[in-house]
Write a protein that holds these residues in place. Structure first.
Motif, short mmCIF file in Angstrom:
data_model
loop_
_atom_site.label_atom_id
_atom_site.label_comp_id
_atom_site.label_asym_id
_atom_site.label_seq_id
_atom_site.Cartn_x
_atom_site.Cartn_y
_atom_site.Cartn_z
N GLN A 156 0.92 -1.26 0.12
CA GLN A 156 -0.11 0.06 -0.21
C GLN A 156 0.94 1.18 -0.01
OE1 GLN A 156 -2.14 -0.80 3.79
NE2 GLN A 156 -3.41 -2.48 2.59
N SER A 157 0.74 2.11 -1.04
CA SER A 157 1.62 3.24 -1.25
C SER A 157 0.98 4.47 -0.19
CB SER A 157 1.83 3.62 -2.44
OG SER A 157 0.61 3.86 -3.29
N ILE A 158 0.91 4.32 0.89
CA ILE A 158 0.39 5.31 1.65
C ILE A 158 1.26 6.74 1.90
CG2 ILE A 158 -1.48 3.67 2.98
CD1 ILE A 158 0.63 3.48 5.15
N GLY A 159 2.69 6.47 1.42
CA GLY A 159 3.45 7.59 2.02
C GLY A 159 4.43 7.24 2.81
N SER A 160 5.42 7.78 2.71
CA SER A 160 6.86 7.29 3.65
C SER A 160 6.47 7.29 5.00
CB SER A 160 8.07 8.15 3.56
OG SER A 160 8.36 8.11 2.21
N GLY A 161 5.71 8.29 5.35
CA GLY A 161 5.53 8.62 6.98
C GLY A 161 4.43 7.56 7.53
N GLY A 162 3.55 7.33 6.75
CA GLY A 162 2.61 6.23 7.06
C GLY A 162 3.10 4.99 7.23
N GLY A 163 4.11 4.86 6.44
CA GLY A 163 4.76 3.37 6.24
C GLY A 163 5.47 3.34 7.52
#
Lengths: 285, 342
Positions: free
Chosen positions: B54-61
């Motif tokens: 899921q490409s939710i953004g680096s911060g979310g990762g």
């Protein structure tokens, strides 16, 4: 059976209250870190600097209020004209039907489509106008966002006002005509005073929509986190900054500040609704 | 009716059977998403291991890794020393490919623009506001620059692209470092924001006189004009995949947490960075089962070796041999419950 229905209705009502309370509690809880750090100063803080960890909401509050009220101002003459057309001049007939469903359709278009249309069609036009005036041709900005917003909120005012106009008792109108009033005079002296509170209700409904609109505004406002110095300058709104920066807000204070902006937006909406209700009550017949 | 029900049941059952193989869950950076989704679909074809990314953004990762809800995380920026302490257990960074940020511009009739660090920081700080400013003209002899206002476009949403860009700017300009700094979102001194790479690219394409920064693949696929930048060695370099790879030809630290911007490599393009897979050093710390831990290690090994061949066609710069060696070392140091993971 009657009892059962009553109970279900009651339950739904309470459930709604609980849900609302839950949202408020979550927002307050989530913004605790930011409230502790900045206190009330958050509201008039002009700086928004994720690198140094200084956050203030004023640029976004200003952006939200300016775009919403400007949109309301721009949309008002148009939605009134549509309502008068549909609610007074041409109540029946094919053209009325077409116009009515067309305005209703405006309300049904997803906001991202408005945003996209704005970016592709409207922004280049604005840019040309700005170049003629010798302003730095951003194209996007406060005015562009307000114009898009005004188109989006027209159906909210117009459909409500149309219904209200149809409610004006025909004996009142007929009496005025009997006295020799022209059609315009009837509208001005009888219909508008009678429907004042309904028109105001329509306006506040539209304002509520404008305050919270996110996607279309984000795409055309320019996303500059500073207080705009002119109508043509890029700015930002509360809903838009949350949508933009939420996913990558890794630090606690940053995230908490964004949630506090959400809380403030909620508070502003409540205040607007409250004032709206007061005004409507005062003018209702 | 009954038949349909039975059939539906059978269908569901067979789906259940198919999903019985290991399914890995990852989340994070959007930048490598096109590459990862290609890699993962190939990997599924070859090994039968399904990877749900899921490409939710680096911060979310990173947040998901912290909360132990995924098998692996992905981030464009490495975790700073200070932030490492926020993680419940030690983590490792495994670079998969190199990304680069390019300066795109829209000047009618002008091609082959060159920029020095001084001029670039001057433009993005709002000091240089006209294209025919003599500071720009001086390094672009032979090009007639128009008398046009410079409009700076930047990212409105928090992003790893902005992080790499501002990391570079902080290195080449002390004023930038003090006034703006380095981060995924910034307090911009001038200009306007577009949402996502497509937003910035859109602004630059539409407005004559605009300048902005986007990921390399974006500029290439949209055939935008790209500026050559003067690197640390003094050479003007274009962001080609070769020059991007060359930027990583420097001494790399063992943990691979390194900023590659303003690289000293003579032909290296200056605004580049690794994009990483983030794992717990002891995979049990991330609530992974032993099977999942083994599968993740295998997957990442494949991504950094055989999987590298998918990078170039999608405009990502593959890892250099020396970087691969470091990656192997890190992967071999992974443990499960204190024991080496094999």
């Amino acid at each position: 059976m009657d009892k059962g229905v009553k109970r279900i209705l009651k339950l739904t009502g309470y459930l709604f209250l609980i849900l609302l309370a839950g949202i408020v509690i979550t927002l307050v809880y989530g913004s605790a870190a930011s409230i502790r750090k900045f206190g009330l100063g958050f509201i008039w803080g002009k700086e928004w600097n994720p690198v140094s960890g200084h956050f203030g909401a004023l640029p976004f509050i200003v952006g939200t209020l300016i775009t919403s009220f400007l949109a309301l101002l721009i949309s008002f003459p148009f939605s009134m004209a549509i309502s008068l057309f549909l609610g007074e001049y041409f109540k029946k007939g094919l053209i009325a039907k077409i116009i009515e469903s067309a305005t209703d359709l405006l309300a049904g278009i997803p906001s991202v489509v408005y945003g996209f249309w704005g970016l592709m069609v409207f922004v280049p036009v604005m840019r040309k106008i700005e170049m003629k005036f010798g302003i730095l041709p951003y194209g996007v900005g406060i005015l562009t966002a307000s114009l898009i917003l005004s188109i989006m909120i027209i159906p909210y005012t117009s459909s409500l006002v149309t219904e209200v106009l149809k409610l004006v008792p025909s004996d009142l109108k007929e009496a005025a005509y009997g006295l020799g009033a022209t059609r315009f005079e009837v509208i001005k002296k009888v219909i508008l005073p009678y429907t004042k509170s309904g028109i105001l209700a329509g306006l506040f409904l539209a304002l509520g929509r404008a305050l919270g609109e996110t996607m279309a505004v984000t795409m055309v406002i320019g996303n500059r986190n500073a207080i705009p110095h002119s109508l043509f300058a890029p700015g930002n709104t509360m809903a838009s900054v949350i949508a933009n920066e939420f996913t990558e807000a890794t630090e606690n204070l940053y995230l908490s500040s964004l949630i506090e902006i959400g809380l403030l937006l909620f508070v502003i909406t409540v205040i607007v609704n409250y004032i709206g209700n007061k005004i409507i009550k005062r003018y209702s017949v | 009716m009954k038949k349909i029900l039975v059939l539906a049941f059978l269908c569901l059952f067979s789906i259940g059977l198919m999903a019985k193989g290991i399914e890995l869950l990852g989340a994070g950076a959007t930048f490598p998403y096109p590459l990862y989704s290609k890699m993962f679909s190939e990997y599924y074809r070859i090994t039968g291991v399904k990877v749900n990314y899921q490409s939710i953004g680096s911060g979310g990762g990173l947040r998901q890794v912290k909360n132990k809800t995924v098998d692996f995380g992905a981030s464009d920026a490495f975790v700073s020393d200070e932030k490492l302490k926020d993680f419940p257990a030690p983590i490792v960074h495994i670079p998969t490919v190199l990304g680069s940020v390019v300066i795109v511009y829209n000047l009618p009739g002008v091609k082959g623009l060159k920029l020095t660090p001084d001029v670039l920081s001057g433009i993005f700080l709002g000091r240089i506001t006209k294209w025919n400013d003599e500071r720009i003209q001086k390094i672009n002899k032979g090009i007639k620059l128009p008398n046009l206002g410079i409009m700076v476009a930047h990212r409105a949403d928090g992003s790893g692209t902005t992080f790499i860009f501002s990391d570079y700017m902080s290195k080449i300009s002390t004023e930038w470092k003090e006034k703006v700094g380095r981060g995924k979102s910034l307090k911009w001194p001038c200009g306007m924001g577009g949402k996502g790479n497509e937003g910035v690219a859109g602004v630059v394409k539409q407005i004559p006189g605009a300048i902005g920064y986007v990921e390399f693949a974006y500029a290439k696929q949209n055939r935008m004009n790209v500026a050559a930048l003067q690197n640390k060695a003094g050479n003007f370099v274009l962001p080609t995949l070769e020059n991007v790879s060359k930027a990583a030809d420097v001494d790399l630290p063992d943990d691979m947490r390194v900023s590659l911007t303003n690289s000293s490599a003579p032909q290296g393009y200056p605004i580049v960075g690794f994009t990483y897979i983030i794992l717990y050093k002891d995979l049990k710390d991330g609530n992974l089962s032993y099977e999942h831990a083994k599968a993740v290690k295998k997957l990442v090994w494949w991504m950094t070796h055989e999987g590298q061949k998918y990078a170039k066609p999608l405009d990502y710069a593959p890892l250099s041999e020396s970087a691969k060696k470091r990656v192997e070392k890190i992967l071999n140091s992974l443990t499960y419950d204190g024991k080496p993971l094999n």
